[in-house]
Design a protein around this motif. Sequence first.
Motif, short mmCIF file in Angstrom:
data_model
loop_
_atom_site.label_atom_id
_atom_site.label_comp_id
_atom_site.label_asym_id
_atom_site.label_seq_id
_atom_site.Cartn_x
_atom_site.Cartn_y
_atom_site.Cartn_z
N LEU A 1 0.82 -1.22 0.00
CA LEU A 1 0.00 0.00 0.00
C LEU A 1 0.85 1.27 0.00
O LEU A 1 0.30 2.37 0.00
N LYS A 2 2.15 1.11 -0.02
CA LYS A 2 3.03 2.27 -0.14
C LYS A 2 3.36 2.56 -1.60
O LYS A 2 4.06 3.52 -1.89
N GLN A 3 2.86 1.72 -2.51
CA GLN A 3 3.22 1.83 -3.91
C GLN A 3 2.05 2.33 -4.76
O GLN A 3 0.97 1.73 -4.76
N ALA A 4 2.29 3.41 -5.47
CA ALA A 4 1.23 4.02 -6.27
C ALA A 4 0.69 3.06 -7.33
O ALA A 4 -0.52 3.01 -7.57
N GLU A 5 1.58 2.31 -7.96
CA GLU A 5 1.13 1.41 -9.03
C GLU A 5 0.18 0.35 -8.48
O GLU A 5 -0.79 -0.03 -9.14
N ALA A 6 0.45 -0.13 -7.28
CA ALA A 6 -0.44 -1.11 -6.68
C ALA A 6 -1.79 -0.49 -6.37
O ALA A 6 -2.85 -1.11 -6.59
N LEU A 7 -1.80 0.73 -5.89
CA LEU A 7 -3.06 1.40 -5.55
C LEU A 7 -3.90 1.66 -6.79
O LEU A 7 -5.14 1.62 -6.72
N LYS A 8 -3.27 1.90 -7.91
CA LYS A 8 -4.03 2.12 -9.15
C LYS A 8 -4.82 0.87 -9.53
O LYS A 8 -5.91 0.96 -10.08
N THR A 9 -4.27 -0.32 -9.22
CA THR A 9 -5.00 -1.55 -9.51
C THR A 9 -6.19 -1.72 -8.60
O THR A 9 -7.08 -2.52 -8.87
N MET A 10 -6.22 -0.97 -7.50
CA MET A 10 -7.32 -1.04 -6.55
C MET A 10 -8.45 -0.07 -6.88
O MET A 10 -9.46 -0.02 -6.18
#
Length: 306
Positions: A240-249
Motif C-alpha cells: 500500500l506504499k506503492q502508487a502502481e499497486a493502488l491504481k490496480t485497486m
Amino acid sequence: MKRTLINLLVAFAAALPGAAFAHEFKVGEIAIDHPWSRAMLPGAKVGGGYLTITNGGDGDRLVSATAERAGTVQIHEMKMDGGIMVMREMKGGIAVPAHGTLELKPGGYHIMFMNVTQSFKEGEEIKATLVFEKAGPVDVEFAVGPAGGGAMSHDAHAKGHGDHASGHDMAAMSGDPQQDIPARMKAIFETADKPLAVQPVVVEGDWAIAGWTQDGRGGRALLKEKEGGWSIHLCSGDGLKQAEALKTMGLSDDEAEAIVTKLAEAEEHIDPQTLALFASFEGTMMVEADDAGAHDQHKAHGDHKP
C-alpha cells in the motif's frame, strides 16, 4: 461478535465473473472448469486459487497441487467453527464425489499459493498442476483477474449477521476521517483484551490508508468513503506504499500518487518498530464494500508469521 484484526490470514472475498475465465481442463472423467485467481499487490507472497471440479466417474480425491511461481501450494478449507471463521490445511486432500461437482471458492475450499516468487498480475495465466488420487495429475492455468472490485462472494457471511449493525452504529461518524476511521476500525476489530491502535491515517478524496497494530501484529488498511461512512476495502502491508499497486485497486493516477506521498510524510514520524509491524503483513486480504462480512471473515491471521 467482533473479531480481532490480527486474526486475518489472506482471504480473497470477491468473486469474479465466470465468463471471464471460460476455460476447462480434463483428466479422465475429471473436468476442471474456470480456474482463476486475483492479482496480487507487488511483494505479496500469498494468493488464492478457485475452480470447479466436475466428476463424471467414480469418487476421487484432489490430494495435492504445485504451481510454477509458488514455493508451496496447499489445499485449504475456510469454514465457520463455533461462530468463528477458521482456515485449515486439508493435508489429506478433499473428496470429489462420484458423478458430482466440487467447487473451490472464496469462503470454502480453495487453493493457497504460498511463498509466491513473483506477484500475480491481471491478465496473466499461472501454470499449475493438480493431482488426483485416481485420475492422476492434470496441468491447468489459473486466469488472473483484477485485484479489487466485485462483491463479496462468501454467501455464508451475508447471512445471520444482524447483530453486526449495532457495532457499526457505535462508530458514529463525526465527519473528521482522523476520528471516524480509527473509530470504525476499532468498532469492528478491537476487543477488551486486544486493543487496536490506528495511526497514521492519510486521506485523498474518498480514499484513505491507515496503519494498524494489535497484539504484536500490524499492517495497513485501504479504506473508501461511501454513503454510510468509511468502509475497509482491503488489508495489506508495504504494497500500500506503492502508487502502481493502488491504481490496480481503483485509485486514479493522481489519487494514488498523492496518497502515497502523504503516507510517506506521515510515516516519517512513526517509530521503526511500528513500521516493521506494518510491513509484516504478507499478502492481501480483500474485505470489500461490506464491513459486516469482515466480522466473521477475520480469523487465522494469528498463524501469519511476520
